[in-house]
Design a protein around this motif. Structure first.
Motif, PDB file in Angstrom:
ATOM      1  N   GLY A  21     -15.136   2.768 -17.810  1.00 32.48           N
ATOM      2  CA  GLY A  21     -15.107   1.936 -17.789  1.00 32.48           C
ATOM      3  C   GLY A  21     -13.734   1.158 -18.742  1.00 32.48           C
ATOM      4  O   GLY A  21     -14.067   0.805 -19.515  1.00 32.48           O
ATOM      5  N   LEU A  22     -12.589   2.232 -18.443  1.00 32.52           N
ATOM      6  CA  LEU A  22     -12.056   1.834 -18.816  1.00 32.52           C
ATOM      7  C   LEU A  22     -10.534   1.088 -18.339  1.00 32.52           C
ATOM      8  O   LEU A  22      -9.919   0.232 -18.292  1.00 32.52           O
ATOM      9  CB  LEU A  22     -10.944   3.204 -19.804  1.00 32.52           C
ATOM     10  N   LEU A  23     -11.717   1.206 -16.759  1.00 33.41           N
ATOM     11  CA  LEU A  23     -10.162   0.229 -15.620  1.00 33.41           C
ATOM     12  C   LEU A  23     -11.095  -0.524 -15.164  1.00 33.41           C
ATOM     13  O   LEU A  23     -12.585   0.003 -14.501  1.00 33.41           O
ATOM     14  CB  LEU A  23      -9.135   0.804 -14.710  1.00 33.41           C
ATOM     15  N   ARG A  24     -10.960  -1.612 -14.811  1.00 35.22           N
ATOM     16  CA  ARG A  24     -12.012  -2.963 -14.071  1.00 35.22           C
ATOM     17  C   ARG A  24     -10.729  -2.775 -13.228  1.00 35.22           C
ATOM     18  O   ARG A  24     -10.172  -3.114 -12.815  1.00 35.22           O
ATOM     19  CB  ARG A  24     -12.514  -4.023 -15.154  1.00 35.22           C
ATOM     20  N   ASN A  25     -11.711  -4.184 -11.867  1.00 36.13           N
ATOM     21  CA  ASN A  25     -11.002  -4.438 -11.379  1.00 36.13           C
ATOM     22  C   ASN A  25      -9.875  -3.802 -10.265  1.00 36.13           C
ATOM     23  O   ASN A  25      -9.366  -3.580  -9.588  1.00 36.13           O
ATOM     24  CB  ASN A  25      -9.494  -5.708 -12.069  1.00 36.13           C
ATOM     25  N   LEU A  26     -11.063  -2.620 -10.020  1.00 37.53           N
ATOM     26  CA  LEU A  26      -9.981  -1.562  -9.542  1.00 37.53           C
ATOM     27  C   LEU A  26      -9.734  -1.762  -7.442  1.00 37.53           C
ATOM     28  O   LEU A  26     -10.192  -2.928  -7.078  1.00 37.53           O
ATOM     29  CB  LEU A  26     -11.293  -0.406  -8.931  1.00 37.53           C
ATOM     30  N   ARG A  27      -8.920  -1.227  -7.030  1.00 34.04           N
ATOM     31  CA  ARG A  27      -8.128  -1.966  -5.422  1.00 34.04           C
ATOM     32  C   ARG A  27      -7.822  -0.865  -5.351  1.00 34.04           C
ATOM     33  O   ARG A  27      -6.395  -0.208  -6.165  1.00 34.04           O
ATOM     34  CB  ARG A  27      -7.913  -3.391  -5.903  1.00 34.04           C
ATOM     35  N   PRO A  28      -7.683  -1.158  -3.976  1.00 34.44           N
ATOM     36  CA  PRO A  28      -6.738  -0.075  -2.808  1.00 34.44           C
ATOM     37  C   PRO A  28      -5.791   0.078  -2.712  1.00 34.44           C
ATOM     38  O   PRO A  28      -5.441  -1.393  -2.666  1.00 34.44           O
ATOM     39  CB  PRO A  28      -7.641   0.750  -2.187  1.00 34.44           C
ATOM     40  N   VAL A  29      -4.542   0.763  -2.997  1.00 42.70           N
ATOM     41  CA  VAL A  29      -3.368   0.427  -2.614  1.00 42.70           C
ATOM     42  C   VAL A  29      -2.675   1.965  -1.400  1.00 42.70           C
ATOM     43  O   VAL A  29      -3.163   2.933  -1.639  1.00 42.70           O
ATOM     44  CB  VAL A  29      -1.770   0.698  -3.708  1.00 42.70           C
ATOM     45  N   PRO A  30      -2.574   1.581  -0.461  1.00 39.43           N
ATOM     46  CA  PRO A  30      -1.544   2.464   0.384  1.00 39.43           C
ATOM     47  C   PRO A  30      -0.182   3.514  -0.522  1.00 39.43           C
ATOM     48  O   PRO A  30       0.199   3.225  -0.913  1.00 39.43           O
ATOM     49  CB  PRO A  30      -1.002   1.642   2.063  1.00 39.43           C
ATOM     50  N   THR A  31      -0.545   4.396   0.050  1.00 36.32           N
ATOM     51  CA  THR A  31       0.371   6.098  -0.575  1.00 36.32           C
ATOM     52  C   THR A  31       1.729   5.637   0.509  1.00 36.32           C
ATOM     53  O   THR A  31       1.785   6.145   2.056  1.00 36.32           O
ATOM     54  CB  THR A  31      -0.417   6.686  -1.100  1.00 36.32           C
ATOM     55  N   GLN A  32       2.446   6.327   0.003  1.00 35.05           N
ATOM     56  CA  GLN A  32       3.435   6.624   1.231  1.00 35.05           C
ATOM     57  C   GLN A  32       3.542   8.147   1.611  1.00 35.05           C
ATOM     58  O   GLN A  32       3.639   7.741   3.197  1.00 35.05           O
ATOM     59  CB  GLN A  32       5.280   7.273   1.125  1.00 35.05           C
ATOM     60  N   THR A  33       2.183   8.865   2.169  1.00 37.09           N
ATOM     61  CA  THR A  33       1.726  10.059   2.644  1.00 37.09           C
ATOM     62  C   THR A  33       0.743   9.239   3.194  1.00 37.09           C
ATOM     63  O   THR A  33      -0.164   9.754   3.973  1.00 37.09           O
ATOM     64  CB  THR A  33       1.161  10.928   1.509  1.00 37.09           C
ATOM     65  N   GLY A  34      -0.257   8.079   2.900  1.00 33.94           N
ATOM     66  CA  GLY A  34      -1.281   7.453   4.194  1.00 33.94           C
ATOM     67  C   GLY A  34      -2.081   7.116   3.453  1.00 33.94           C
ATOM     68  O   GLY A  34      -3.195   6.439   4.238  1.00 33.94           O
ATOM     69  N   ARG A  35      -2.767   7.895   2.499  1.00 32.87           N
ATOM     70  CA  ARG A  35      -3.741   8.252   1.356  1.00 32.87           C
ATOM     71  C   ARG A  35      -3.938   6.533   0.682  1.00 32.87           C
ATOM     72  O   ARG A  35      -2.903   6.020   0.836  1.00 32.87           O
ATOM     73  CB  ARG A  35      -4.476   9.204   0.526  1.00 32.87           C
ATOM     74  N   THR A  36      -4.883   6.341   0.382  1.00 34.81           N
ATOM     75  CA  THR A  36      -5.257   5.514  -0.589  1.00 34.81           C
ATOM     76  C   THR A  36      -5.530   5.941  -1.604  1.00 34.81           C
ATOM     77  O   THR A  36      -6.589   6.847  -2.073  1.00 34.81           O
ATOM     78  CB  THR A  36      -6.399   4.924   0.291  1.00 34.81           C
ATOM     79  N   ALA A  37      -4.790   5.620  -2.691  1.00 32.22           N
ATOM     80  CA  ALA A  37      -4.594   6.042  -3.457  1.00 32.22           C
ATOM     81  C   ALA A  37      -5.380   3.823  -4.746  1.00 32.22           C
ATOM     82  O   ALA A  37      -5.920   3.232  -3.993  1.00 32.22           O
ATOM     83  CB  ALA A  37      -3.548   5.335  -4.739  1.00 32.22           C
TER      84      ALA A  37
END
Length: 128
Positions: A21-37
């Motif tokens: 509950g400390l972060l809200r509006n989580l959204r994916p972002v691509p990483t340089q390795t192709g994984r999703t952060a």
């Protein structure tokens, strides 16, 4: 500070901070390795700056995270100790623990290489 593995001194992952509950509006972002952060917005009155400036806030988030993990993941794979399980959960999320028998690459959260998750596990598994 933010690290490639997470936020703050304990490298707490954004999705885990969202679970707490400390972060809200989580959204994916691509990483340089192709994984999703993931990234998100801190829940007021907390801000990224105030979280990073407060060792106590970071410690409290880590303590809450580990306590919740310990309470909700009581069944450990054969040969595991609680310290090993908590290390894997903190480093790679609950999917890594659930899928460990299929290999440490299954169910990883974030951009942590499987070899690093294995190293963290073996280093921590004998602590308690």
């Amino acid at each position: 500070e933010d690290t490639p593995r997470g936020i703050g001194a304990f490298a707490l992952r954004p999705r885990r901070l969202g679970d707490l509950g400390l972060l809200r509006n989580l959204r994916p972002v691509p990483t340089q390795t192709g994984r999703t952060a993931f990234t998100g917005d801190f829940s007021p009155p907390l801000s990224r700056e105030s979280f990073l400036a407060s060792p106590l806030a970071q410690y409290n988030a880590l303590a809450e995270s580990l306590a919740e993990y310990a309470e909700n993941h009581p069944l450990l794979p054969t040969g595991w100790t609680l310290s090993g399980a908590l290390a894997v959960l903190h480093a790679a999320g609950p999917g890594a623990l659930r899928n460990w028998d299929r290999g440490p690459r299954e169910g990883l959260r974030g951009d942590l290489p499987a070899e690093e998750v294995e190293r963290v596990f073996h280093q921590a598994n004998v602590i308690f």
